[in-house]
Structures are given as structure tokens and as C-alpha cells.
Design a protein around this motif. Structure first.
Motif, PDB file in Angstrom:
ATOM      1  N   ASP A   1       0.648  -1.004   0.243  1.00  0.00           N
ATOM      2  CA  ASP A   1       0.099  -0.370  -0.506  1.00  0.00           C
ATOM      3  C   ASP A   1       0.601   1.415  -0.211  1.00  0.00           C
TER       4      ASP A   1
ATOM      5  N   GLN B   1       2.304   1.579  -3.644  1.00  0.00           N
ATOM      6  CA  GLN B   1       1.532   2.219  -4.774  1.00  0.00           C
ATOM      7  C   GLN B   1       0.868   3.703  -3.675  1.00  0.00           C
ATOM      8  N   THR B   2       0.844   4.107  -3.101  1.00  0.00           N
ATOM      9  CA  THR B   2       0.702   5.571  -2.809  1.00  0.00           C
ATOM     10  C   THR B   2       1.704   6.519  -3.014  1.00  0.00           C
TER      11      THR B   2
ATOM     12  N   LYS C   1       1.439   9.109  -6.048  1.00  0.00           N
ATOM     13  CA  LYS C   1       1.929  10.260  -5.730  1.00  0.00           C
ATOM     14  C   LYS C   1       2.816  10.761  -7.211  1.00  0.00           C
TER      15      LYS C   1
ATOM     16  N   VAL D   1      -3.407  13.146  -0.873  1.00  0.00           N
ATOM     17  CA  VAL D   1      -2.688  11.949  -1.466  1.00  0.00           C
ATOM     18  C   VAL D   1      -1.624  11.558  -0.210  1.00  0.00           C
TER      19      VAL D   1
ATOM     20  N   TRP E   1      -3.387  11.443   3.172  1.00  0.00           N
ATOM     21  CA  TRP E   1      -3.968   9.729   3.937  1.00  0.00           C
ATOM     22  C   TRP E   1      -3.163   9.080   3.568  1.00  0.00           C
ATOM     23  N   ARG E   2      -1.324   8.635   3.250  1.00  0.00           N
ATOM     24  CA  ARG E   2      -0.340   7.946   3.046  1.00  0.00           C
ATOM     25  C   ARG E   2       0.136   8.049   4.618  1.00  0.00           C
TER      26      ARG E   2
ATOM     27  N   VAL F   1      -0.846   4.705   6.615  1.00  0.00           N
ATOM     28  CA  VAL F   1      -0.039   3.785   4.901  1.00  0.00           C
ATOM     29  C   VAL F   1       1.521   3.949   5.759  1.00  0.00           C
TER      30      VAL F   1
END
Length: 112
Positions: free
Chosen positions: A37, A40-41, A45, A98, A101-102, A105
Motif C-alpha cells: 500500500d 502504491q501510494t 503521488k 494523497v 491519506w498516506r 499507510v
């Protein structure tokens, strides 16, 4: 403004390169960049940052010079430039989103 533009372009390139190296070191492998994850993030970005750089380059090197040289009917209007700048702002807001949100993660490593 011209000198700032040159410095900003070099700075963005340096940030992209150093960020890629740091991401690879944090994840431990290229595979982790696509299979976790976190990776992928980072890819999302990076793609958004490339899109932002493309829009900014278009504004700086395609839209602005004709206006500065000689404002004519064939030169893009200021409305076109404003729209391009708004697109840059929207993409930048998405990049910040992003990033936010990251934060939830965590870095994952894939062990060989």
C-alpha cells in the motif's frame, strides 16, 4: 522571475530523484513499490507530481512566452493561463490529499 524558474525546475528534479531513492531505501526493493500500500501510494503521488510538472511546464514555456513577447490575437489569452494555473492548484491539492491519506499507510518491506 526567469532565475526563480530555473532554480525551481532544478529543485523539483532534485526532489524527485532524492524522493525516489528514499522510497526505495524505505521499502527495501523495487517490488515493494508495486506490491505494498505504501509503495502504491507513492506511485500515485509520483504520477500526480509528474502531471503537475507537465502542466506547469506548459504554462511556463508554451503559454507565457507569446504573451510576454507581443500580446496578439494568436497569443493565448490570460484566461487560458489562469485556467492552467487553476489546474495546477487542483492537482497540488490532490497531492496534499494523497499525502494526508498516506500518513495512515505504514512503510512495508517485502522480504525476499
Amino acid at each position: 522571475m526567469v532565475r526563480f524558474s530555473a532554480v525551481a525546475t532544478g529543485s523539483v528534479a532534485l526532489l524527485a530523484i532524492s524522493g525516489s531513492v528514499i522510497a526505495l531505501r524505505q521499502t527495501g526493493s523495487w517490488r515493494a513499490l508495486t506490491d505494498t500500500d505504501f509503495g502504491q501510494t507513492l506511485i500515485v503521488k509520483l504520477l500526480l507530481a509528474v502531471a503537475l510538472a507537465g502542466v506547469a511546464a506548459n504554462t511556463r514555456w508554451i503559454l507565457i512566452p507569446p504573451i510576454k513577447l507581443r500580446p496578439t490575437r494568436s497569443a493565448p489569452s490570460l484566461a487560458v493561463v489562469r485556467r492552467a494555473v487553476r489546474i495546477e492548484q487542483v492537482v497540488l491539492i490532490v497531492v496534499v490529499g494523497v499525502n494526508s491519506w498516506r500518513e495512515g499507510v505504514g512503510v512495508s518491506r517485502i522480504r525476499p
